[in-house]
Write a protein that holds these residues in place. Structure first.
Motif, mmCIF file in Angstrom:
data_model
loop_
_atom_site.group_PDB
_atom_site.id
_atom_site.type_symbol
_atom_site.label_atom_id
_atom_site.label_comp_id
_atom_site.label_asym_id
_atom_site.label_seq_id
_atom_site.Cartn_x
_atom_site.Cartn_y
_atom_site.Cartn_z
ATOM 1 N N ALA A 1 46.656 44.710 30.423
ATOM 2 C CA ALA A 1 45.881 44.454 31.647
ATOM 3 C C ALA A 1 44.581 43.726 31.341
ATOM 4 O O ALA A 1 44.109 42.910 32.151
ATOM 5 C CB ALA A 1 45.608 45.768 32.369
ATOM 6 N N SER B 1 47.963 36.769 39.075
ATOM 7 C CA SER B 1 47.940 38.003 39.859
ATOM 8 C C SER B 1 46.826 37.943 40.897
ATOM 9 O O SER B 1 45.978 37.055 40.898
ATOM 10 C CB SER B 1 47.731 39.216 38.940
ATOM 11 O OG SER B 1 46.517 39.079 38.231
ATOM 12 N N ARG B 2 46.843 38.933 41.791
ATOM 13 C CA ARG B 2 45.827 39.003 42.834
ATOM 14 C C ARG B 2 44.933 40.231 42.653
ATOM 15 O O ARG B 2 44.407 40.775 43.623
ATOM 16 C CB ARG B 2 46.494 39.049 44.213
ATOM 17 C CG ARG B 2 47.307 37.803 44.548
ATOM 18 C CD ARG B 2 47.894 37.897 45.942
ATOM 19 N NE ARG B 2 48.651 36.708 46.279
ATOM 20 C CZ ARG B 2 49.284 36.526 47.433
ATOM 21 N NH1 ARG B 2 49.238 37.481 48.359
ATOM 22 N NH2 ARG B 2 49.952 35.419 47.665
ATOM 23 N N ASP B 3 44.781 40.654 41.417
ATOM 24 C CA ASP B 3 44.007 41.862 41.155
ATOM 25 C C ASP B 3 42.549 41.524 40.873
ATOM 26 O O ASP B 3 42.101 40.385 41.059
ATOM 27 C CB ASP B 3 44.619 42.642 39.981
ATOM 28 C CG ASP B 3 44.766 41.763 38.744
ATOM 29 O OD1 ASP B 3 44.211 40.648 38.734
ATOM 30 O OD2 ASP B 3 45.436 42.198 37.788
ATOM 31 N N GLU B 4 41.808 42.545 40.401
ATOM 32 C CA GLU B 4 40.384 42.372 40.153
ATOM 33 C C GLU B 4 40.106 41.353 39.051
ATOM 34 O O GLU B 4 39.106 40.635 39.106
ATOM 35 C CB GLU B 4 39.750 43.723 39.768
ATOM 36 C CG GLU B 4 39.708 44.748 40.888
ATOM 37 C CD GLU B 4 41.020 45.487 41.047
ATOM 38 O OE1 GLU B 4 41.997 45.124 40.347
ATOM 39 O OE2 GLU B 4 41.075 46.424 41.866
ATOM 40 N N VAL B 5 40.996 41.288 38.064
ATOM 41 C CA VAL B 5 40.783 40.333 36.967
ATOM 42 C C VAL B 5 40.893 38.909 37.489
ATOM 43 O O VAL B 5 40.104 38.028 37.103
ATOM 44 C CB VAL B 5 41.797 40.596 35.839
ATOM 45 C CG1 VAL B 5 41.629 39.562 34.733
ATOM 46 C CG2 VAL B 5 41.618 41.999 35.269
ATOM 47 N N ALA B 6 41.871 38.665 38.365
ATOM 48 C CA ALA B 6 42.015 37.325 38.935
ATOM 49 C C ALA B 6 40.786 36.957 39.767
ATOM 50 O O ALA B 6 40.290 35.823 39.705
ATOM 51 C CB ALA B 6 43.278 37.258 39.785
ATOM 52 N N ARG B 7 40.292 37.929 40.534
ATOM 53 C CA ARG B 7 39.084 37.652 41.318
ATOM 54 C C ARG B 7 37.884 37.418 40.407
ATOM 55 O O ARG B 7 37.016 36.579 40.711
ATOM 56 C CB ARG B 7 38.815 38.812 42.274
ATOM 57 C CG ARG B 7 39.854 38.925 43.383
ATOM 58 C CD ARG B 7 39.354 39.801 44.506
ATOM 59 N NE ARG B 7 39.227 41.205 44.095
ATOM 60 C CZ ARG B 7 40.197 42.092 44.186
ATOM 61 N NH1 ARG B 7 41.388 41.732 44.665
ATOM 62 N NH2 ARG B 7 40.013 43.351 43.823
ATOM 63 N N GLU C 1 42.709 31.344 35.051
ATOM 64 C CA GLU C 1 42.872 32.253 36.175
ATOM 65 C C GLU C 1 44.299 32.801 36.175
ATOM 66 O O GLU C 1 45.255 32.035 36.309
ATOM 67 C CB GLU C 1 42.595 31.542 37.506
ATOM 68 C CG GLU C 1 41.160 31.069 37.665
ATOM 69 C CD GLU C 1 40.897 30.501 39.045
ATOM 70 O OE1 GLU C 1 41.754 30.729 39.935
ATOM 71 O OE2 GLU C 1 39.867 29.831 39.242
ATOM 72 N N THR D 1 46.708 49.151 29.034
ATOM 73 C CA THR D 1 45.334 48.664 29.185
ATOM 74 C C THR D 1 45.123 47.380 28.395
ATOM 75 O O THR D 1 44.440 46.459 28.865
ATOM 76 C CB THR D 1 44.343 49.740 28.707
ATOM 77 O OG1 THR D 1 44.621 50.974 29.360
ATOM 78 C CG2 THR D 1 42.921 49.325 29.017
#
Length: 480
Positions: free
Chosen positions: A214, A243-249, A240, A211
């Motif tokens: 992440a 990755s393409r996960d929620e954090v990147a978004r 940015e 965690t």
């Protein structure tokens, strides 16, 4: 608990703990059932061995019960009397009777009087020892205790029925020890209890580390946002991750928000600067005229002062309307006849240098819903713009359209270059640099018209009007 990492680690640990406890209980239950089943099978084998001997009329005191400590045996007759027990059996429970002292009962191969039936009949018939049998039905099982030679233990008992040659039905209760099952279950339980804290510590630690890794980009975003807030530099952007996960978004959305905020602040700053610049000229002119009039009353230009005051008043009204629109003021919901509103606005324009040609339906034409004052301002601004650039003709037309109404204002002026057709709707924009400031507007009319159109759910566009001139088209939705 304010840390997301701590909450995630605690949550994962609790979930894993519950899962391990449930899995451990299930494993213990399965293990206990299997071991109990094996003990029951051993007890059934011992019971059937003894029942087989009884079916062959082996005397009670001659029964071979094997290892009495491992397989205690108790035999009862149809009346529930104990007729035989294994050697050294001192106490028993779980078989239906706790007696361990045999009671008198007809022995195998004898009649009810206890004497052996060995007299020959006239027909030569006698006792046939082969008539006894062992029940083939599944035995009954139960748990209990037994004391053999002073040692008490838990047993799994199996009950099997046997019938001897005399037709006497006997029940054999044979037990198998449960000590192995108990030791195995206790060992597994102890191992699970010992391993559970270790597993939970590993899960908590791994969850904490995972965690933390992440959420590291989130912390970078927070740190950069704090720096942007402290420095008030809206040109900076948060990092940015690849990755393409929620954090990147989240990072991309944050940067998009910063971009929009920077544009809004820049627009506000330009607006303030342009408004200040536009206000400076009429205020300075009005002040100059008043100062001259105060010193030399005969030189006071009253018409000029009035014109500057009117211009200043109109500019202030435009700025106030833009401020209300930027604040999100919702338009009214009055049902309006767009054609009647156009005729009314045109009839009040008595000072236009070019007469406006009006082509609108009679009353009962297309209707719209909105603020009467704001829509009237849009019509007036579009006509003012057309009057300012037209050479000899200005026309306004209203017609119904699918889902709403369309208002079209055309002029025969120089038109709007295609590359500038969006820019003309920006605030304080004038495309005609050669036009004198006093002759032109402040560059707010078209910006106000489009903002009002958008607030009403419509749209305002500009295109060419044939070979020359401009065509402004306003679409507004119909009443809902």
């Amino acid at each position: 608990m304010r840390s997301v990492r701590a909450r995630a680690a605690l949550g994962a640990t609790v979930v894993v703990a519950l899962a391990l406890v449930a899995a451990g209980l299930a494993a213990l239950l399965v293990l206990r059932a299997n071991l109990t089943g094996q003990a029951g099978l051993q007890a059934e084998v011992a019971a059937r061995e003894a029942a087989g001997q009884l079916a062959l009329d082996v005397p009670y005191d001659k029964l071979e019960t094997g290892d009495e400590e491992d397989h205690p045996v108790q035999v009862t007759d149809e009346d529930g009397r104990v007729v035989a027990v294994s050697k050294d059996l001192e106490a028993i429970s779980g078989t239906g009777t706790d007696r361990v002292t045999p009671q008198p009962s007809p022995a195998p191969g004898t009649g009810d009087d206890g004497d052996r039936d060995d007299d020959d009949d006239d027909d030569g018939a006698g006792t046939d020892p082969g008539r006894g049998e062992v029940s083939t039905e599944d035995p009954d099982f139960g748990n209990g205790t037994a004391t053999v030679d002073g040692e008490s233990a838990d047993y799994r008992f199996a009950s099997v029925e046997a019938t001897n040659s005399a037709g006497l039905t006997l029940t054999v209760h044979a037990g198998a020890p449960l000590a192995a099952e108990q030791r195995a279950v206790a060992s597994v339980r102890a191992a699970m209890l010992a391993a559970l804290p270790v597993v939970l510590l590993v899960v908590a630690g791994v969850t904490w580390l995972v965690t933390r890794r992440a959420l590291r980009p989130v912390e970078d975003i927070r740190r950069e946002m704090a720096a942007i807030t402290a420095s008030e530099d809206l040109g900076r952007r948060v990092p940015e991750p690849g990755s393409r996960d929620e954090v990147a978004r989240l990072a991309r959305t944050t940067n998009e928000t910063l971009t929009a905020l920077e544009a809004s602040v820049d627009r506000q700053r330009r607006f303030v600067a342009d408004a200040s610049h536009e206000l400076r000229s009429p205020i300075a002119s009005l002040r100059t005229q008043l100062e001259v009039g105060a010193a030399h009353p005969e030189l006071l230009d009253v018409p000029g002062a009035v014109a500057d005051t009117v211009r200043l008043q109109a500019l202030a009204a435009d700025l106030l309307l833009l401020a209300r629109l930027d604040a999100g003021e919702r338009p009214g919901s009055v049902r309006l006849d767009l054609g009647a509103l156009v005729r009314e606005e045109v009839s009040q324009r008595t000072g236009d240098r070019i007469a406006v040609a009006v082509s609108v339906p009679e009353p009962g034409g297309p209707e719209v819903t909105g603020s009467r004052g704001q829509l009237a301002r849009v019509i007036g601004n579009l006509l003012d713009n057309a009057e300012r650039h037209a050479v000899g003709s200005v026309a306004v037309a209203v017609r119904g359209a699918r889902g709403g109404a369309v208002l079209v204002v055309t002029d025969d002026g120089a038109g709007v270059p295609e590359a500038e057709r969006e820019r003309v709707f920006e605030r304080f924009v004038r495309l005609d640099d050669a036009r004198a400031r006093d002759d032109g507007g402040a560059g707010l009319g078209l910006a106000i018209a489009r903002d009002v159109a958008v607030r009403h759910g419509g749209r305002l566009t500009v295109a060419g009007a044939g070979e020359c001139g401009a065509r402004f088209e306003l679409w507004l939705p119909g009443p809902r």
